[in-house]
Write a protein that holds these residues in place. Sequence first.
Motif, PDB file in Angstrom:
ATOM      1  N   MET A 143      40.766  30.556  22.221  1.00  0.00           N
ATOM      2  CA  MET A 143      40.464  29.381  23.039  1.00  0.00           C
ATOM      3  C   MET A 143      40.977  29.576  24.473  1.00  0.00           C
ATOM      4  O   MET A 143      42.088  30.071  24.669  1.00  0.00           O
ATOM      5  CB  MET A 143      41.115  28.137  22.439  1.00  0.00           C
ATOM      6  N   THR A 144      40.169  29.177  25.431  1.00  0.00           N
ATOM      7  CA  THR A 144      40.549  29.289  26.834  1.00  0.00           C
ATOM      8  C   THR A 144      41.458  28.132  27.212  1.00  0.00           C
ATOM      9  O   THR A 144      41.172  26.973  26.895  1.00  0.00           O
ATOM     10  CB  THR A 144      39.305  29.270  27.728  1.00  0.00           C
ATOM     11  N   ASP A 145      42.573  28.427  27.872  1.00  0.00           N
ATOM     12  CA  ASP A 145      43.534  27.397  28.271  1.00  0.00           C
ATOM     13  C   ASP A 145      43.054  26.749  29.564  1.00  0.00           C
ATOM     14  O   ASP A 145      43.406  27.177  30.668  1.00  0.00           O
ATOM     15  CB  ASP A 145      44.917  28.030  28.452  1.00  0.00           C
ATOM     16  N   VAL A 146      42.248  25.707  29.413  1.00  0.00           N
ATOM     17  CA  VAL A 146      41.653  25.043  30.567  1.00  0.00           C
ATOM     18  C   VAL A 146      42.718  24.375  31.431  1.00  0.00           C
ATOM     19  O   VAL A 146      42.658  24.412  32.662  1.00  0.00           O
ATOM     20  CB  VAL A 146      40.593  24.024  30.104  1.00  0.00           C
ATOM     21  N   ASP A 147      43.711  23.750  30.788  1.00  0.00           N
ATOM     22  CA  ASP A 147      44.768  23.078  31.557  1.00  0.00           C
ATOM     23  C   ASP A 147      45.521  24.070  32.439  1.00  0.00           C
ATOM     24  O   ASP A 147      45.864  23.756  33.592  1.00  0.00           O
ATOM     25  CB  ASP A 147      45.742  22.371  30.612  1.00  0.00           C
ATOM     26  N   SER A 148      45.776  25.258  31.914  1.00  0.00           N
ATOM     27  CA  SER A 148      46.457  26.286  32.699  1.00  0.00           C
ATOM     28  C   SER A 148      45.584  26.725  33.868  1.00  0.00           C
ATOM     29  O   SER A 148      46.085  26.940  34.981  1.00  0.00           O
ATOM     30  CB  SER A 148      46.799  27.480  31.807  1.00  0.00           C
ATOM     31  N   PHE A 149      44.288  26.849  33.629  1.00  0.00           N
ATOM     32  CA  PHE A 149      43.382  27.227  34.713  1.00  0.00           C
ATOM     33  C   PHE A 149      43.422  26.188  35.831  1.00  0.00           C
ATOM     34  O   PHE A 149      43.490  26.540  37.023  1.00  0.00           O
ATOM     35  CB  PHE A 149      41.953  27.371  34.186  1.00  0.00           C
ATOM     36  N   ILE A 150      43.373  24.916  35.482  1.00  0.00           N
ATOM     37  CA  ILE A 150      43.377  23.859  36.502  1.00  0.00           C
ATOM     38  C   ILE A 150      44.687  23.872  37.281  1.00  0.00           C
ATOM     39  O   ILE A 150      44.697  23.742  38.508  1.00  0.00           O
ATOM     40  CB  ILE A 150      43.132  22.485  35.850  1.00  0.00           C
ATOM     41  N   ALA A 151      45.813  24.062  36.582  1.00  0.00           N
ATOM     42  CA  ALA A 151      47.119  23.999  37.238  1.00  0.00           C
ATOM     43  C   ALA A 151      47.455  25.270  38.010  1.00  0.00           C
ATOM     44  O   ALA A 151      47.965  25.205  39.142  1.00  0.00           O
ATOM     45  CB  ALA A 151      48.201  23.732  36.195  1.00  0.00           C
ATOM     46  N   ASP A 152      47.173  26.437  37.430  1.00  0.00           N
ATOM     47  CA  ASP A 152      47.597  27.715  38.011  1.00  0.00           C
ATOM     48  C   ASP A 152      46.509  28.406  38.814  1.00  0.00           C
ATOM     49  O   ASP A 152      46.793  29.238  39.671  1.00  0.00           O
ATOM     50  CB  ASP A 152      48.067  28.666  36.913  1.00  0.00           C
ATOM     51  N   GLY A 153      45.237  28.123  38.485  1.00  0.00           N
ATOM     52  CA  GLY A 153      44.131  28.737  39.207  1.00  0.00           C
ATOM     53  C   GLY A 153      43.572  29.984  38.555  1.00  0.00           C
ATOM     54  O   GLY A 153      42.667  30.610  39.105  1.00  0.00           O
ATOM     55  N   PHE A 154      44.064  30.348  37.372  1.00  0.00           N
ATOM     56  CA  PHE A 154      43.544  31.531  36.699  1.00  0.00           C
ATOM     57  C   PHE A 154      43.938  31.503  35.226  1.00  0.00           C
ATOM     58  O   PHE A 154      44.897  30.834  34.828  1.00  0.00           O
ATOM     59  CB  PHE A 154      44.070  32.818  37.352  1.00  0.00           C
ATOM     60  N   VAL A 155      43.184  32.244  34.428  1.00  0.00           N
ATOM     61  CA  VAL A 155      43.558  32.546  33.045  1.00  0.00           C
ATOM     62  C   VAL A 155      43.192  34.000  32.781  1.00  0.00           C
ATOM     63  O   VAL A 155      42.296  34.552  33.419  1.00  0.00           O
ATOM     64  CB  VAL A 155      42.843  31.643  32.010  1.00  0.00           C
ATOM     65  N   ARG A 156      43.891  34.613  31.835  1.00  0.00           N
ATOM     66  CA  ARG A 156      43.560  35.975  31.425  1.00  0.00           C
ATOM     67  C   ARG A 156      42.912  35.932  30.042  1.00  0.00           C
ATOM     68  O   ARG A 156      43.475  35.350  29.112  1.00  0.00           O
ATOM     69  CB  ARG A 156      44.795  36.873  31.379  1.00  0.00           C
ATOM     70  N   VAL A 157      41.745  36.534  29.930  1.00  0.00           N
ATOM     71  CA  VAL A 157      41.073  36.670  28.642  1.00  0.00           C
ATOM     72  C   VAL A 157      41.414  38.066  28.121  1.00  0.00           C
ATOM     73  O   VAL A 157      40.891  39.070  28.618  1.00  0.00           O
ATOM     74  CB  VAL A 157      39.542  36.487  28.776  1.00  0.00           C
ATOM     75  N   GLU A 158      42.312  38.129  27.163  1.00  0.00           N
ATOM     76  CA  GLU A 158      42.749  39.424  26.640  1.00  0.00           C
ATOM     77  C   GLU A 158      41.661  40.018  25.740  1.00  0.00           C
ATOM     78  O   GLU A 158      41.074  39.328  24.917  1.00  0.00           O
ATOM     79  CB  GLU A 158      44.054  39.264  25.863  1.00  0.00           C
ATOM     80  N   GLY A 159      41.406  41.301  25.906  1.00  0.00           N
ATOM     81  CA  GLY A 159      40.401  41.971  25.092  1.00  0.00           C
ATOM     82  C   GLY A 159      39.023  41.353  25.237  1.00  0.00           C
ATOM     83  O   GLY A 159      38.274  41.253  24.265  1.00  0.00           O
TER      84      GLY A 159
END
Length: 249
Positions: A1-17
Amino acid sequence: MTDVDSFIADGFVRVEGAFSRELAADCREILWRDTGCAPGDRSTWTRPVVRLGDYAQEPFRAAANTPALHAAFDAIVGEGAWLPRGSLGTFPVRFPGGDAPGDDGWHIDASFPGDDPSDYMSYRVNVASKGRALLMLFLFSDVGEDDAPTRIRVGSHLDVPPILEPAGDEGLAFMDVAGKAVPASEHRPVVMATGRAGDVYLCHPFLVHAAQQHHGTEPRFMAQPPLAPAGPLPESSPVRIAIGRGLGR
């Protein structure tokens, strides 16, 4: 699952593999050939960065269109709100040692052409992020702290909307945005876009980031294509929600 809240707060997410290491190896084989350098002969590694053109061969298209990535695009940009990629854009291949690369300044990427479409420095950004839904960092080699990982100012995407809003639909040119966004985000903590081959960083279009010199031992292979929107971003898009948060809404 993609961490949408982290994306909104931090500006990025890492999709591993996000894509397989086997695909990454197939792509590196093609890229190595085009660098004009030999993997086993370090005397041929004479430049700090070699820029390679757009790549649309099958392994690159496959890496850009995995189920994991499509699901993440739906979660972060919005279902039906983005356009699939048929290629992976340019590759700045960074080699260890040698001179400073000369392209390591803090900036955000521009999104749509200005008066001269052939002049990237005249490209523009507006508060609606016309022309760009995401900045993406595709790792095609393992990237540690010393391997020239992209530097990211965490949360800096929230500093940019107030700069762009007064400019309206026309937005600001690349250098004008950088001249304001870089000092506005100096207080933000910095993280490095490290990871394994096959990882992908999905970044807000307004995220302030920078390259850096390679201090490791093996070349770094990375693509940094945009994800284009299918049209105006829906109000429910986390990309748009983050813009609103930057505007205090």
